[in-house]
Design a protein around this motif. Structure first.
Motif, mmCIF file in Angstrom:
data_model
loop_
_atom_site.group_PDB
_atom_site.id
_atom_site.type_symbol
_atom_site.label_atom_id
_atom_site.label_comp_id
_atom_site.label_asym_id
_atom_site.label_seq_id
_atom_site.Cartn_x
_atom_site.Cartn_y
_atom_site.Cartn_z
ATOM 1 N N HIS A 1 0.861 -1.178 0.000
ATOM 2 C CA HIS A 1 0.000 0.000 0.000
ATOM 3 C C HIS A 1 0.902 1.234 0.000
ATOM 4 O O HIS A 1 1.455 1.591 1.029
ATOM 5 C CB HIS A 1 -0.895 0.001 1.241
ATOM 6 N N TYR B 1 -1.352 4.795 2.783
ATOM 7 C CA TYR B 1 -2.188 4.137 3.778
ATOM 8 C C TYR B 1 -2.546 5.141 4.852
ATOM 9 O O TYR B 1 -1.879 6.174 5.007
ATOM 10 C CB TYR B 1 -1.483 2.914 4.379
ATOM 11 N N ASP C 1 -5.907 2.176 8.433
ATOM 12 C CA ASP C 1 -5.351 0.960 7.825
ATOM 13 C C ASP C 1 -4.368 0.312 8.794
ATOM 14 O O ASP C 1 -4.425 -0.906 9.025
ATOM 15 C CB ASP C 1 -4.607 1.275 6.516
ATOM 16 N N SER D 1 1.717 -3.779 7.250
ATOM 17 C CA SER D 1 0.794 -4.333 6.256
ATOM 18 C C SER D 1 1.223 -5.735 5.838
ATOM 19 O O SER D 1 0.413 -6.656 5.752
ATOM 20 C CB SER D 1 0.751 -3.420 5.032
#
Length: 191
Positions: free
Chosen positions: A29, A32, A36, A168
Motif C-alpha cells: 500500500h 495508507y 489501515d 501491512s
C-alpha cells in the motif's frame, strides 16, 4: 489440439498458485491511513489466538499434513511463523533505534528443515508467538505516524522499507499462513 502436460498432482498452474497464495499475494500500500495501520495491528494482535485455536489439539499425524503439494507441513508453518515474526520484531526495533539499519536476511526454507522446525511439539512455538505478538502489538500501538515512516534496508531486495508497509506485510503474512493451515486441514494433507 496438443494436450499440455500435467504436473504429478494433476493440477494446473492456476490451481497450484491458489494453493500457494490462498488469500492472494501481498500488495504494498503506497498510501495508507492510520485506520489501515490500526486494522493491520489488530490482525497481528489476534494471530496468536487464531493459530493456537487451529493447531493446539492436532495429532502428530495432522501436524504433518502438507498445506500444498511440495509445501510445508502444518508444524513447519507454526515454527516458521515464530521464526519469521521474531525476525520482523527485531527489524522494527532496529528501525526505531537506528537510522535505516541494514537488516540480515535469512533462508526461511532452510530454517524449516532444521530440527527445531520439524518437531511435532509446536507448543514452544505457540508460546513464542503468543508472547512475541503481545509485545509487538504494544510496540505497534505506540508508534506515531512519523515512526511508521522509519525505514530499514533489505540487502536481498535492495530496497528501503518503512514500518507502516512492514505492518501491512505482516498482517497479510498472518492471514496467509492461517489460510495455509486451514487448507491443509480441509484437504487432510493430500492433494
Amino acid at each position: 489440439m496438443i494436450e499440455q502436460p500435467k504436473n504429478s498432482y494433476n493440477m494446473n498452474s492456476q490451481e497450484l498458485e491458489k494453493l500457494k497464495y490462498p488469500i492472494g499475494q501481498h500488495h504494498e500500500h503506497v498510501k495508507y491511513t492510520m485506520e489501515d495501520v490500526a486494522s493491520w495491528i489488530a490482525d497481528i494482535a489476534q494471530f496468536p489466538q487464531q493459530i493456537t485455536s487451529l493447531t493446539e489439539n492436532l495429532t502428530a499425524e495432522e501436524l504433518n499434513w502438507l498445506h500444498r503439494p511440495d509445501g510445508w507441513t502444518i508444524k513447519q508453518l507454526v515454527h516458521h511463523c515464530a521464526d519469521s515474526h521474531m525476525n520482523s520484531f527485531m527489524r522494527f526495533k532496529l528501525a526505531l533505534t537506528e537510522d535505516t539499519p541494514k537488516i540480515k536476511p535469512y533462508h526461511e526454507d532452510r530454517w524449516t528443515e532444521l530440527p527445531d522446525s520439524t518437531m511435532d511439539d509446536i507448543s514452544n512455538s505457540l508460546m513464542i508467538i503468543s508472547g512475541l505478538h503481545r509485545r509487538w502489538a504494544v510496540l505497534l500501538n505506540s508508534l506515531s505516524e512519523d515512526q511508521l515512516h522509519r525505514t530499514y534496508y533489505h540487502p536481498e531486495h535492495r530496497t528501503e522499507t518503512n514500518l507502516g508497509l512492514t505492518t501491512s506485510m505482516y498482517s497479510w503474512h498472518c492471514k496467509h499462513h492461517l489460510a495455509h493451515i486451514e487448507q491443509a486441514l480441509a484437504h487432510k494433507g493430500t492433494f
